[in-house]
Write a protein that holds these residues in place. Structure first.
Motif, PDB file in Angstrom:
ATOM      1  N   GLU A 145       0.921  -1.249   0.408  1.00  0.00           N
ATOM      2  CA  GLU A 145      -0.026  -0.265   0.240  1.00  0.00           C
ATOM      3  C   GLU A 145       1.056   1.471   0.046  1.00  0.00           C
ATOM      4  N   VAL A 146       2.281   1.326   0.503  1.00  0.00           N
ATOM      5  CA  VAL A 146       2.465   2.206   0.988  1.00  0.00           C
ATOM      6  C   VAL A 146       3.690   2.412  -0.346  1.00  0.00           C
ATOM      7  N   ARG A 147       3.993   1.567  -0.512  1.00  0.00           N
ATOM      8  CA  ARG A 147       5.487   1.084  -2.142  1.00  0.00           C
ATOM      9  C   ARG A 147       4.657   1.207  -3.501  1.00  0.00           C
ATOM     10  N   PHE A 148       3.285   0.885  -3.164  1.00  0.00           N
ATOM     11  CA  PHE A 148       2.254   0.535  -5.132  1.00  0.00           C
ATOM     12  C   PHE A 148       0.926   1.453  -4.646  1.00  0.00           C
ATOM     13  N   ASP A 149       0.666   1.664  -3.482  1.00  0.00           N
ATOM     14  CA  ASP A 149      -0.548   2.821  -3.357  1.00  0.00           C
ATOM     15  C   ASP A 149      -1.730   1.783  -4.138  1.00  0.00           C
ATOM     16  N   ALA A 150      -1.475   0.179  -4.174  1.00  0.00           N
ATOM     17  CA  ALA A 150      -2.410  -0.479  -4.304  1.00  0.00           C
ATOM     18  C   ALA A 150      -2.714  -1.557  -3.407  1.00  0.00           C
ATOM     19  N   LEU A 151      -3.850  -2.288  -3.213  1.00  0.00           N
ATOM     20  CA  LEU A 151      -3.503  -3.102  -2.352  1.00  0.00           C
ATOM     21  C   LEU A 151      -5.314  -4.385  -3.353  1.00  0.00           C
ATOM     22  N   PRO A 152      -5.379  -5.672  -3.178  1.00  0.00           N
ATOM     23  CA  PRO A 152      -6.190  -6.376  -3.764  1.00  0.00           C
ATOM     24  C   PRO A 152      -6.970  -6.524  -2.422  1.00  0.00           C
ATOM     25  N   SER A 153      -8.341  -6.897  -2.625  1.00  0.00           N
ATOM     26  CA  SER A 153      -9.582  -6.774  -1.563  1.00  0.00           C
ATOM     27  C   SER A 153      -9.114  -8.200  -0.611  1.00  0.00           C
ATOM     28  N   GLY A 154      -8.427  -9.668  -1.455  1.00  0.00           N
ATOM     29  CA  GLY A 154      -8.694 -10.685  -1.086  1.00  0.00           C
ATOM     30  C   GLY A 154      -8.461 -11.369  -1.690  1.00  0.00           C
ATOM     31  N   PRO A 155      -7.891 -12.987  -2.232  1.00  0.00           N
ATOM     32  CA  PRO A 155      -7.545 -14.173  -2.123  1.00  0.00           C
ATOM     33  C   PRO A 155      -7.869 -13.712  -4.324  1.00  0.00           C
ATOM     34  N   TRP A 156      -6.788 -14.323  -5.098  1.00  0.00           N
ATOM     35  CA  TRP A 156      -6.811 -14.127  -6.588  1.00  0.00           C
ATOM     36  C   TRP A 156      -8.094 -12.599  -7.032  1.00  0.00           C
ATOM     37  N   HIS A 157      -7.813 -11.278  -6.031  1.00  0.00           N
ATOM     38  CA  HIS A 157      -8.056 -10.559  -6.495  1.00  0.00           C
ATOM     39  C   HIS A 157      -6.962  -9.636  -7.018  1.00  0.00           C
ATOM     40  N   GLN A 158      -7.079  -8.693  -7.911  1.00  0.00           N
ATOM     41  CA  GLN A 158      -6.176  -7.424  -8.542  1.00  0.00           C
ATOM     42  C   GLN A 158      -6.847  -5.709  -7.522  1.00  0.00           C
ATOM     43  N   ALA A 159      -5.170  -4.983  -8.052  1.00  0.00           N
ATOM     44  CA  ALA A 159      -5.315  -3.661  -7.104  1.00  0.00           C
ATOM     45  C   ALA A 159      -3.621  -3.526  -8.355  1.00  0.00           C
ATOM     46  N   GLY A 160      -4.659  -1.654  -8.888  1.00  0.00           N
ATOM     47  CA  GLY A 160      -3.403  -1.079  -9.248  1.00  0.00           C
ATOM     48  C   GLY A 160      -3.353  -0.083 -10.229  1.00  0.00           C
ATOM     49  N   ASN A 161      -2.888  -0.513 -11.906  1.00  0.00           N
ATOM     50  CA  ASN A 161      -3.439   0.171 -13.049  1.00  0.00           C
ATOM     51  C   ASN A 161      -2.846  -0.409 -14.213  1.00  0.00           C
ATOM     52  N   ASP A 162      -2.436   0.843 -15.297  1.00  0.00           N
ATOM     53  CA  ASP A 162      -2.154  -0.577 -16.315  1.00  0.00           C
ATOM     54  C   ASP A 162      -0.782  -1.010 -16.469  1.00  0.00           C
ATOM     55  N   GLU A 163       0.566  -0.360 -15.573  1.00  0.00           N
ATOM     56  CA  GLU A 163       1.611  -0.240 -15.120  1.00  0.00           C
ATOM     57  C   GLU A 163       1.526  -1.392 -14.032  1.00  0.00           C
ATOM     58  N   LEU A 167      -1.104  -8.596  -6.647  1.00  0.00           N
ATOM     59  CA  LEU A 167      -2.679 -10.113  -6.505  1.00  0.00           C
ATOM     60  C   LEU A 167      -1.884 -10.705  -5.617  1.00  0.00           C
ATOM     61  N   ALA A 168      -3.422 -10.502  -4.651  1.00  0.00           N
ATOM     62  CA  ALA A 168      -3.280 -11.819  -3.809  1.00  0.00           C
ATOM     63  C   ALA A 168      -3.799 -13.167  -3.708  1.00  0.00           C
ATOM     64  N   HIS A 169      -2.532 -13.828  -2.964  1.00  0.00           N
ATOM     65  CA  HIS A 169      -2.735 -15.302  -3.524  1.00  0.00           C
ATOM     66  C   HIS A 169      -2.424 -15.730  -1.945  1.00  0.00           C
ATOM     67  N   PRO A 170      -3.599 -17.163  -2.364  1.00  0.00           N
ATOM     68  CA  PRO A 170      -3.839 -17.635  -0.928  1.00  0.00           C
ATOM     69  C   PRO A 170      -2.614 -17.942  -0.012  1.00  0.00           C
ATOM     70  N   GLY A 171      -2.780 -18.650   0.870  1.00  0.00           N
ATOM     71  CA  GLY A 171      -1.273 -19.822   1.647  1.00  0.00           C
ATOM     72  C   GLY A 171      -1.533 -19.465   3.099  1.00  0.00           C
ATOM     73  N   PRO A 172      -0.675 -20.379   3.612  1.00  0.00           N
ATOM     74  CA  PRO A 172      -0.719 -19.808   5.678  1.00  0.00           C
ATOM     75  C   PRO A 172      -0.321 -18.667   6.008  1.00  0.00           C
ATOM     76  N   ARG A 173       0.695 -17.630   5.409  1.00  0.00           N
ATOM     77  CA  ARG A 173       0.700 -16.967   5.357  1.00  0.00           C
ATOM     78  C   ARG A 173       0.198 -15.509   4.428  1.00  0.00           C
TER      79      ARG A 173
END
Length: 345
Positions: A145-163, A167-173
């Motif tokens: 969020e700080v470095r890329f100004d982008a944070l997906p809402s949950g696993p298998w979602h994306q945030a950002g822009n055309d550059e 992407l959020a992936h599932p896992g134990p962490r």
């Protein structure tokens, strides 16, 4: 090997592995935030006015669901339903889609799809000019969020822009995959290094194993039905869309319950990594299946993903002389419609 990986102190070895001089890397990922170059993954872009309709006829995903928010799993199959590649699909912009998969499959899939591309206004681009970074740990979201100004809402979602996309992936962490131009990767890496520890990309691959998530490579193409790697349980198959290559076989296997092999997790009692394809045997020496992926965990034991017969095995199970204990999958083996994932947004 990419120059920016070398500049960060990483070394790329065989099998797309990147290593760093970081001791106890898997254990670090349990308690701290770590980062790694995802050199085993690659990118294929599909662009043009007909990009959506072109992909709709080739892939198991309902392409319209990739809307810049949801970034669903998908796969590409032969007419016999065997997977040529499995991938994550995201929309970068209007008429611009991006596929992330094992890097060894980018060129073979592009060559396969180019056979159909002349009938559409579409172009395929193997994106060697992009970098993929992985962040693992509870501070991953804050760093993105700080470095890329982008944070997906949950696993298998994306945030950002055309550059740049996150992407959020599932896992134990908590896990985030960052896709960005090569030209800015080194600067971003050095900023992130102030807050996260560089580790081998085997740590990311271990978390894939623990998430029950298998990315096929070039040696495994044209071998498995999607259900054999539990792809429908991860929302990677739409059974509500129209035809695509292999759809009839995939649907028949689902509705008639004809899947006799499944992706399973396991742990070995030793620390020797088996090669992909190594045979799993029951107490009578009968082959039950084969290894897809294997990595060392935080306790020095080998964890694996394997495609195995669904029949109750005669135990004990073994793999190259090591005892194999089956582990519980982190998700139920039941159909998850990607349409239901979109409806929750």
């Amino acid at each position: 090997m990419k120059d920016w990986i070398t500049a960060t102190g990483g070394r790329q070895e065989a099998d797309y592995r990147v290593t760093f001089d970081t001791p106890d890397a898997p254990r670090l990922a349990l308690d701290t935030t770590v980062m790694t170059p995802l050199a085993h993954l690659g990118v294929l872009d599909v662009e043009g006015p007909d990009a959506e309709s072109f992909l709709q006829g080739q892939t198991s995903a309902q392409v319209s669901l990739a809307d810049g928010n949801l970034a669903p799993l998908t796969c590409f199959c032969t007419p016999k339903g065997r997977m040529l590649a499995n991938a994550q699909l995201m929309r970068v912009g209007p008429a611009h889609y991006r596929l992330i998969m094992h890097t060894s499959l980018v060129t073979p899939l592009a060559e396969h799809l180019k056979k159909f591309a002349p009938f559409y206004k579409v172009e395929l681009h193997e994106r060697d000019d992009l970098a993929l970074l992985g962040l693992i740990g509870h501070e991953a979201a804050a760093l993105a969020e700080v470095r890329f100004d982008a944070l997906p809402s949950g696993p298998w979602h994306q945030a950002g822009n055309d550059e740049l996309q996150v992407l959020a992936h599932p896992g134990p962490r908590p896990r985030l995959l960052v896709c960005l131009p090569d030209g800015r990767a080194e600067a971003d890496w050095h900023w992130l290094k102030e807050h996260a520890t560089p580790v081998d990309n085997s740590v990311w691959r271990l978390q894939d194993i623990q998430a029950g998530l298998a990315w096929l490579d070039a040696d495994q193409r044209d071998t498995y039905l999607p259900q054999m790697i539990n792809w429908e349980a991860l929302g990677g198959i739409s059974f509500k869309k129209g035809c695509y290559t292999g759809q009839e076989v995939v649907a028949r296997a689902h509705f008639r319950g004809q899947v006799k092999k499944r992706l399973m997790r396991g742990q070995l009692d030793g620390d020797t990594l088996p090669e992909p394809g190594s045979a799993i045997e029951d107490a009578e020496g009968k082959r039950l299946g084969e290894v897809l992926h294997a990595e060392l965990d935080a306790y020095g034991q080998v964890e694996i993903l394997a495609v195995m017969s669904t029949k109750e095995p005669a135990e004990p199970l073994s793999l190259e002389g090591q005892h194999l204990k089956l582990l519980k999958q982190p998700y139920p083996i039941e159909r998850v419609d990607p349409e239901s994932m979109a409806a929750k947004d």
